[in-house]
Design a protein around this motif. Structure first.
Motif, short mmCIF file in Angstrom:
data_model
loop_
_atom_site.label_atom_id
_atom_site.label_comp_id
_atom_site.label_asym_id
_atom_site.label_seq_id
_atom_site.Cartn_x
_atom_site.Cartn_y
_atom_site.Cartn_z
N VAL A 27 0.84 -1.20 0.00
CA VAL A 27 0.00 0.00 0.00
C VAL A 27 0.88 1.25 0.00
O VAL A 27 0.51 2.27 -0.60
CB VAL A 27 -1.02 -0.02 1.16
CG1 VAL A 27 -0.41 0.41 2.48
CG2 VAL A 27 -2.21 0.86 0.81
N GLU A 64 3.69 1.43 -1.59
CA GLU A 64 4.08 1.55 -3.01
C GLU A 64 2.97 2.21 -3.83
O GLU A 64 3.23 3.13 -4.61
CB GLU A 64 4.42 0.18 -3.60
CG GLU A 64 5.73 -0.40 -3.11
CD GLU A 64 6.20 -1.58 -3.97
OE1 GLU A 64 5.57 -1.86 -5.01
OE2 GLU A 64 7.20 -2.23 -3.59
N PHE A 65 1.74 1.72 -3.66
CA PHE A 65 0.61 2.31 -4.41
C PHE A 65 0.49 3.81 -4.11
O PHE A 65 0.28 4.63 -5.01
CB PHE A 65 -0.71 1.62 -4.06
CG PHE A 65 -0.96 0.32 -4.78
CD1 PHE A 65 -0.85 0.22 -6.17
CD2 PHE A 65 -1.37 -0.82 -4.09
CE1 PHE A 65 -1.11 -0.98 -6.84
CE2 PHE A 65 -1.64 -2.02 -4.75
CZ PHE A 65 -1.51 -2.09 -6.13
N TYR A 125 3.42 5.91 -5.51
CA TYR A 125 3.25 6.01 -6.96
C TYR A 125 2.24 7.10 -7.29
O TYR A 125 2.47 7.96 -8.14
CB TYR A 125 2.80 4.66 -7.50
CG TYR A 125 2.65 4.61 -9.01
CD1 TYR A 125 3.74 4.30 -9.82
CD2 TYR A 125 1.42 4.86 -9.60
CE1 TYR A 125 3.61 4.26 -11.19
CE2 TYR A 125 1.28 4.82 -10.98
CZ TYR A 125 2.38 4.51 -11.78
OH TYR A 125 2.24 4.47 -13.14
N LYS A 148 10.16 0.13 -8.94
CA LYS A 148 9.27 -0.72 -9.71
C LYS A 148 8.29 -1.37 -8.72
O LYS A 148 8.70 -1.77 -7.63
CB LYS A 148 10.10 -1.79 -10.43
CG LYS A 148 9.40 -2.56 -11.53
CD LYS A 148 10.40 -3.32 -12.40
CE LYS A 148 11.11 -4.43 -11.63
NZ LYS A 148 10.27 -5.46 -11.02
N PHE A 149 7.03 -1.47 -9.10
CA PHE A 149 6.07 -2.13 -8.22
C PHE A 149 6.63 -3.48 -7.76
O PHE A 149 7.13 -4.26 -8.57
CB PHE A 149 4.73 -2.36 -8.92
CG PHE A 149 3.83 -1.16 -8.94
CD1 PHE A 149 3.53 -0.48 -7.78
CD2 PHE A 149 3.28 -0.71 -10.14
CE1 PHE A 149 2.69 0.63 -7.79
CE2 PHE A 149 2.44 0.40 -10.16
CZ PHE A 149 2.15 1.07 -8.99
#
Lengths: 382, 382
Positions: free
Chosen positions: A353, A355-356, A359, A367-368
C-alpha cells in the motif's frame, strides 16, 4: 472505487485475533465472582512469565498512560527528582507527568530517532544526588527507536536508591525482556499492542525494591493507588471494578503467546521488522531511527511528499490504516507496525500500500513489488 | 514455526465479511414469523436484481448441487434428452444427475480447460430432435474456464422447446450476468462463492418458459419440489424449514453487493483476475484454461512439482488455504480464487505464498516478488 475491506496496521491498537475477540464477547462476569478471580489470577501469573519477573505484576483498568501516571504518583514524593529521557512523544509524556505531580524532571533531551547515550544518564545521576528514579521508554513508539534499557540497568547497579522505570508499552511481547535480569524495577505495558487485546488495560510490574518504595510514598492518586491494588490483586481482587471482559480477552491472548512460545514470538517480530526495513530501503527510503525497534518502523517520507498523504491514500483508497508522524514529525514520516498478531503477509500488504500511495503521489523511483521482493528475500533467509 | 493466522483463499467456501458473520450470528428467527418473511422477500428481491431477471428466483436450503438436482428432477421427464457440456468436474456432475434421474445425457466432451464450441452444441441439437435442455456451467470451477453461455443462448433462440440451464455457481456475483437477456431459462448459484455467505443455500432462477416446463413435469424429488417452492416462496414462505440464519446473512451480503454496485463488483473481479494471471505468468507459469474465468485461476504446476505440495506448504507452513486440482488434474494444477470478499492485497498474498512454496520445492526460476510486481502493475493500469 471505495475499499471493500479495512485492515489495521497501526502501532496500537493492533489487530485482535478471533480467539481473543471471542473471549471478549463472552457474557460479562461479576468482578467479585470466583470464576473471574480464577481468570484474573491466571492472567497475572501469565504476565509474570511474560515479564520474566519474580516481582508482582498488577493489571489496571486504564490505558498505558494510566500505569505511567501510577508510577509517578506512587513511587515519587513531591519534590523528588527523576532523570527523564525525552527522545519522542512518550518521553515527553514522562516529563509532563512529573511536572503535573510535583516531581522535578532532569530531562535528557535526545534527538528524535536517536537513542539515549548511557554517559548522559550517568552524568545526570552524578550531578543530581537526589535522583530517585530514571524514567525511560524501552521503545519510543513515536520514532520507532530502542533505548538501551539493559545498559541503563547495569549503570544503576551503582545507584541503589534509584528506580529504573521503563515504559515497555511497545516492547513487552515484541521482545523477550528479562525484567529482573535487566534491573527494571518497574515495567509497564498496555493491552492494545503486542498483547493483541483491545485497549483498556495497563500492566505494571513492581519488584521488591519498587514495592519497598511504595511504602515510602504517599500516593497522589485515588484510582491509581498501587499499595491498595497490590494488596487486593494478590488475592485475585481489584480495588475498583476491573475491565472484566478485557481481562478474559487478555488471558486468552497470553495463552496464545504461551502456545507460540515467547522466544518464537520475539523471533517472529525480529524477522518481520527486518523484512520491513529491507522493504522500505528497497524503495530508496530511509529509516528515521538509528536503532530501529522490532515493534514499529518509522520511515522518512521522500522529499516533497507529505507522510500524511501516504497515510490518507492508504486509508481512503485502500482501506489500510497505517500511522503518520506525531508532533514535529507529522508529515515527515509514516510508521509501519509489525507488532502483535502480524505475519509476513501483513507486512507485505503494508509495503504494497505504501508503493501504491507513493506512486500516486508521484514518487516513482521504484518498480512495483521492489519492497516486497526485498522483504520476502530477507524473511526467507532469516 | 507454525503459522499464527489462517487465511481462506479457496474458490468456495470463500471468506465471509464481518458484517455478514454478524448477521449470521443474530438470534434465530422462527421460519414462519412475519420478521423472517420480510427478510426472505427482501433477499429474493435482491437476488432478482442480481440475476437481472423478470422471472422468479427461489432460495433452497442445500448446497448448489441441490439446485442442480432440482433442475434435473423438476424440468425433465424420465426419458427426456439433455445436451450436457462436460469440460470438468461440474460438467460431470450434470451428467451424473441426468443418469441418476433417468434423463438421457447427450454428452459433449470438452478437454478440461477448454470452452465448449458452439458448433458442437448445434450439431448435437440437430442430431437429437428430442432434446429438452442444455446443461452447462457458466464457469467450470474445476478448470477456471468460462463457457460462452451467451452464445449458447443466442443459438437456442431457434429451439423454443429447449431450456438453457446454466450452473452459475462461480459466476453470479463475479460477473454482471443478464440472465434474461442471455436467454438463460434457469440460472443457479450458491451462497458460499461470490455471494460471500457460508455454505448452505442454493439459488435457482426460473423464467416463464421454465415455469411452464415445471407444469409439464412430475418431479422425482420430494425435498426439491420447485412447483411447491414456487408457490410458497411467492408469499415469503418456504415449503420446508429454511436455513433462517443463512438467509439473514445472505440478505446482508446482497446489501453489500448493492452498496458497492454490481458493475463495480464485476469490475473488481475483472481487475483481480487479470492481476492474478499477470502474476503467475511472471513466474513463468501457465494457465490451464484457454478462456480463464474471473472467479478462479487454475495454474499448471511447473514440471516436476506436484501441485498438491504447493497447496500443502501454503496451508501448513503459511496458514493459507488455496485449492489444488480435482480428479485427473490433481497434482497437475493449483487454483487461486479471487471471488467474493477479496481485494488486491488478498490476491498478492496468494501470489506470495505460491512464491514461497515454489521456492521451497526447488522451483527458483524467479526472483521473490516477481509475481507481485506484475500483478500490481496490471492492477494499477486497469
Amino acid at each position: 472505487m471505495k475499499p471493500i475491506k479495512q485492515r489495521l496496521l497501526t502501532p496500537g491498537p493492533t489487530v485482535v485475533p478471533e480467539r481473543v475477540l471471542e473471549a471478549l464477547g463472552k457474557s460479562t462476569l461479576y468482578h467479585r465472582s470466583p470464576k473471574f478471580k480464577e481468570i484474573f489470577l491466571e492472567a497475572r501469573k501469565r504476565l509474570k512469565k511474560l515479564f520474566r519477573t519474580e516481582g508482582e505484576v498488577l493489571i489496571l483498568t486504564s490505558s498505558g498512560t494510566g500505569a505511567m501516571e501510577a508510577a509517578v504518583t506512587n513511587l515519587f514524593n513531591p519534590g523528588d527528582s527523576a532523570v527523564v529521557v525525552v527522545g519522542g512523544k512518550f518521553g515527553e509524556r514522562w516529563k509532563e507527568l512529573c511536572e503535573t505531580f510535583g516531581v522535578k524532571p532532569i530531562v535528557i533531551e535526545v534527538e528524535w530517532g536517536k537513542s539515549v547515550r548511557l554517559e548522559d544518564i550517568e552524568e545526570a545521576l552524578k550531578a543530581n544526588s537526589d535522583v530517585k528514579g530514571v524514567l525511560v521508554q524501552i521503545c519510543e513508539t513515536s520514532t520507532g527507536t530502542i533505548h538501551d534499557v539493559k545498559g541503563i540497568g547495569d549503570l544503576l547497579k551503582n545507584y541503589p536508591d534509584v528506580l529504573l522505570i521503563a515504559d515497555g508499552i511497545t516492547a513487552y511481547g515484541v521482545y523477550d525482556i528479562p525484567t529482573d535480569e535487566w534491573g527494571i524495577d518497574v515495567g509497564i505495558t498496555g493491552s492494545q499492542k503486542a498483547l493483541m487485546t483491545p485497549p483498556g488495560l495497563a500492566i505494571i510490574s513492581l519488584n521488591e525494591k519498587a514495592q519497598k518504595r511504595l511504602l515510602e510514598v504517599e500516593t497522589r492518586s485515588y484510582y491509581f493507588d498501587l499499595k491498595k491494588e497490590l494488596k487486593k490483586q494478590q488475592s485475585g481482587q481489584t480495588a475498583y471494578t476491573a475491565g472484566v471482559n478485557l481481562v478474559v480477552a487478555l488471558n486468552e491472548a497470553l495463552k496464545m503467546i504461551e502456545e507460540e512460545g515467547l522466544e518464537n514470538v520475539a523471533k517472529r517480530h525480529e524477522r518481520l521488522a527486518q523484512a520491513t526495513r529491507a522493504g522500505v530501503r528497497a524503495l530508496g527510503l530511509e529509516l528515521l531511527s538509528e536503532n530501529p525497534a522490532n515493534g514499529v518502523t518509522a520511515v522518512l517520507s521522500p522529499k516533497g511528499i507529505n507522510g500524511q498523504d501516504i497515510v490518507k491514500i492508504a486509508r481512503e483508497k485502500y482501506g489500510i490504516t497505517i500511522a503518520g508522524g506525531q508532533e514535529h514529525l507529522k508529515g515527515k514520516i509514516f510508521r509501519l507496525s509489525h507488532m502483535g498478531y502480524v505475519d509476513i503477509f501483513d507486512i507485505l500488504t503494508g509495503l504494497e500500500v505504501v508503493e501504491f500511495a507513493l506512486y500516486e503521489l508521484g514518487y516513482r523511483n521504484f518498480k512495483f513489488g521492489d519492497s516486497v521482493s526485498a522483504a520476502m528475500e530477507t524473511y526467507q533467509n532469516l
